[in-house]
Design a protein around this motif. Sequence first.
Motif, PDB file in Angstrom:
ATOM      1  N   CYS A   1      -2.853 -51.048 -20.798  1.00  0.00           N
ATOM      2  CA  CYS A   1      -1.292 -51.524 -19.862  1.00  0.00           C
ATOM      3  C   CYS A   1      -0.358 -51.863 -21.020  1.00  0.00           C
ATOM      4  CB  CYS A   1      -1.605 -51.347 -18.845  1.00  0.00           C
ATOM      5  SG  CYS A   1      -2.270 -50.182 -17.606  1.00  0.00           S
TER       6      CYS A   1
ATOM      7  N   PHE B   1      -1.905 -46.915  -9.594  1.00  0.00           N
ATOM      8  CA  PHE B   1      -0.889 -47.734 -10.189  1.00  0.00           C
ATOM      9  C   PHE B   1       0.483 -47.886  -8.857  1.00  0.00           C
ATOM     10  CE2 PHE B   1      -2.653 -45.788 -13.977  1.00  0.00           C
ATOM     11  CZ  PHE B   1      -2.629 -47.037 -15.010  1.00  0.00           C
TER      12      PHE B   1
ATOM     13  N   ILE C   1      -2.657 -52.751 -10.548  1.00  0.00           N
ATOM     14  CA  ILE C   1      -3.788 -51.929 -10.931  1.00  0.00           C
ATOM     15  C   ILE C   1      -5.688 -52.143 -10.051  1.00  0.00           C
ATOM     16  CG2 ILE C   1      -5.213 -51.526 -12.907  1.00  0.00           C
ATOM     17  CD1 ILE C   1      -3.969 -52.779 -14.651  1.00  0.00           C
TER      18      ILE C   1
ATOM     19  N   MET D   1       0.956 -43.956 -17.680  1.00  0.00           N
ATOM     20  CA  MET D   1       0.308 -44.825 -16.709  1.00  0.00           C
ATOM     21  C   MET D   1      -0.906 -44.071 -17.287  1.00  0.00           C
ATOM     22  SD  MET D   1       0.871 -49.000 -16.750  1.00  0.00           S
ATOM     23  CE  MET D   1       1.804 -49.505 -18.032  1.00  0.00           C
TER      24      MET D   1
ATOM     25  N   SER E   1      -5.794 -53.447 -18.429  1.00  0.00           N
ATOM     26  CA  SER E   1      -5.204 -54.080 -18.668  1.00  0.00           C
ATOM     27  C   SER E   1      -4.452 -54.467 -20.039  1.00  0.00           C
ATOM     28  CB  SER E   1      -5.577 -55.839 -18.191  1.00  0.00           C
ATOM     29  OG  SER E   1      -5.306 -55.315 -17.042  1.00  0.00           O
TER      30      SER E   1
END
Length: 569
Positions: A357, A419, A332, A410, A354
């Motif tokens: 995700c 990403f 990331i 995402m 995070s």
Amino acid sequence: MLTVKELFDIEAIDGIKIVAGEKGINNEISIVNIIENPDAFDWLSPNELLLSTGYIFKGNEELQNKIIKELAEINCAGLVVKMKRYFDKLPQNMIDQANNYGLPLLELPFGYTLSRVISIINEKASGRYDLLNRKTLDIHNLFFRITLEGGGIERISSVLSETISNPIIIVDQDWKLVHYTEHINNKIPLSYCFDLIKNRPTFSKEFIDSIPKDINEMKRSIKRIYSLEEMEIKCRILPVAGANNVYGYIIVWETVRELTEFDFIILEQASTNIALERIKAKEIEEVKLKIRHDFFDDLLTGKITSSETIQTLSEMHGLNSQYKYFSMVINIESNDQEQYEDLVARKVQMENKSKKCVDLVYEHSNFANGEVTCFYRNNRIIILIGQHETRPSISTNEAKQYAKKVYDIMEKQISNTIFLIGIGRQYERIQSLHKSFSEANESIRLMQKFDDRGGISHFEDHTVYHFLDSNIKDMELEDFFMKRLGKIYEHDKLHGTGYINTLENYFHNNLNISESAKAMFLHRNTLIYRIEKIKEILSTDLKNAEELLQIQLALKIYRLLNKKLQLES
């Protein structure tokens, strides 16, 4: 126990009279307060008698009606307005509303100060506090005993629901469900209104956003209306807080009966005990998390060599030692880090991203052709996908298809973020999972070296690059490139022709003129002209197999050294 009716017997406030809401004349008074702020409703509690000069609602019929409605729904004892300051007589709409809701509406003669009235009434009501204090001590002892006996949040919630005769929902600081207790007389079942799945969000974002950010500083419950279909359900929300930290919230589903003053005292005591339970649970979870982190760190670095140890620890942490596994790593890179000057704020922002995700991976785990385990380390999300040993192995294409779905989700859900997804190969034994993890990280490293701005790569895509990059020094790679394609490289620099890029596309499309032209959005004749110029510069016909292999290797070296060559130019 002082009531509104008994106010007329107090000689010190002679002249006070009721003008509406006589149905509530026997309402009990627990405390007296002043209301001169239209946003104060969240601070009020049942059985409070409110005093006002009328300044906040003078000339505002909508606010006048709202105040009567809100005070009645909170079960306040009544509203006393000091006359001759802003009102010679109270508006008819307030009188009508007070009669409608049964809220005592009283007039106070001009000669009394509000502070003096508060003192007089509180003095008369003081005998009631002894009884409340005794009841409060009993409740404190009850909840304390539950905590000592290890009853936990489940038992506290059950006793709380039974005592205040309403359903209870307990959520954590992120509004994810911790526990709930239904009530036998609840006519609007919790299961009808919510997906009651532990550790999942329960309430809508709109409802959560309506809660004040400083609710933990209020130290008391607030009222909110939960709208569902055509129903409006009254809720009471109390923060579970301690030492300026919010550990969650208690939501009372006020559908069985309205809360009393004593119910609010019970709620506050329960909140304290739930906070203690949440702190204890958090400390236990942190220890478990540390053990889990250490296990995965050791597993993914190949430090665990004993099959027996791997089998025992895998089962303990949700993996199956008999499965085939491969690893996927998501790097990331946040584009909005610069707006956070504080390093701590940057770290918190990245950690929140995070966590989101990881949640997204689990929410869409049905896309994976196997069982998903996901966690994060700093700015990297680690996904382990396990398959039963009898199932066919996952192909490179299948792994990349799953990665593409994760990537698209995402990209859509998380803004201002790049990403990079690296995928390792699948291995038959969990003992070899560290190799797949290393390969996934290697794929990301090479993508970063190629300056890719987002994308997906399988280790198999980079086999040649990995071999070249790991075994040959940069100086030797550069020398090889310059001998094979140096003339083309210099020509591009001098004339801005882009022949290196043309060659890359030509080889990528298996030396097919039509496909290459299509990929580059060029006319076929334009591409033929470029290829002929390349042949002329290199003094070759691009047909010798050995020569073609060397040119392909030189192109891959160019990709590896691209940044360095750009700097040198």
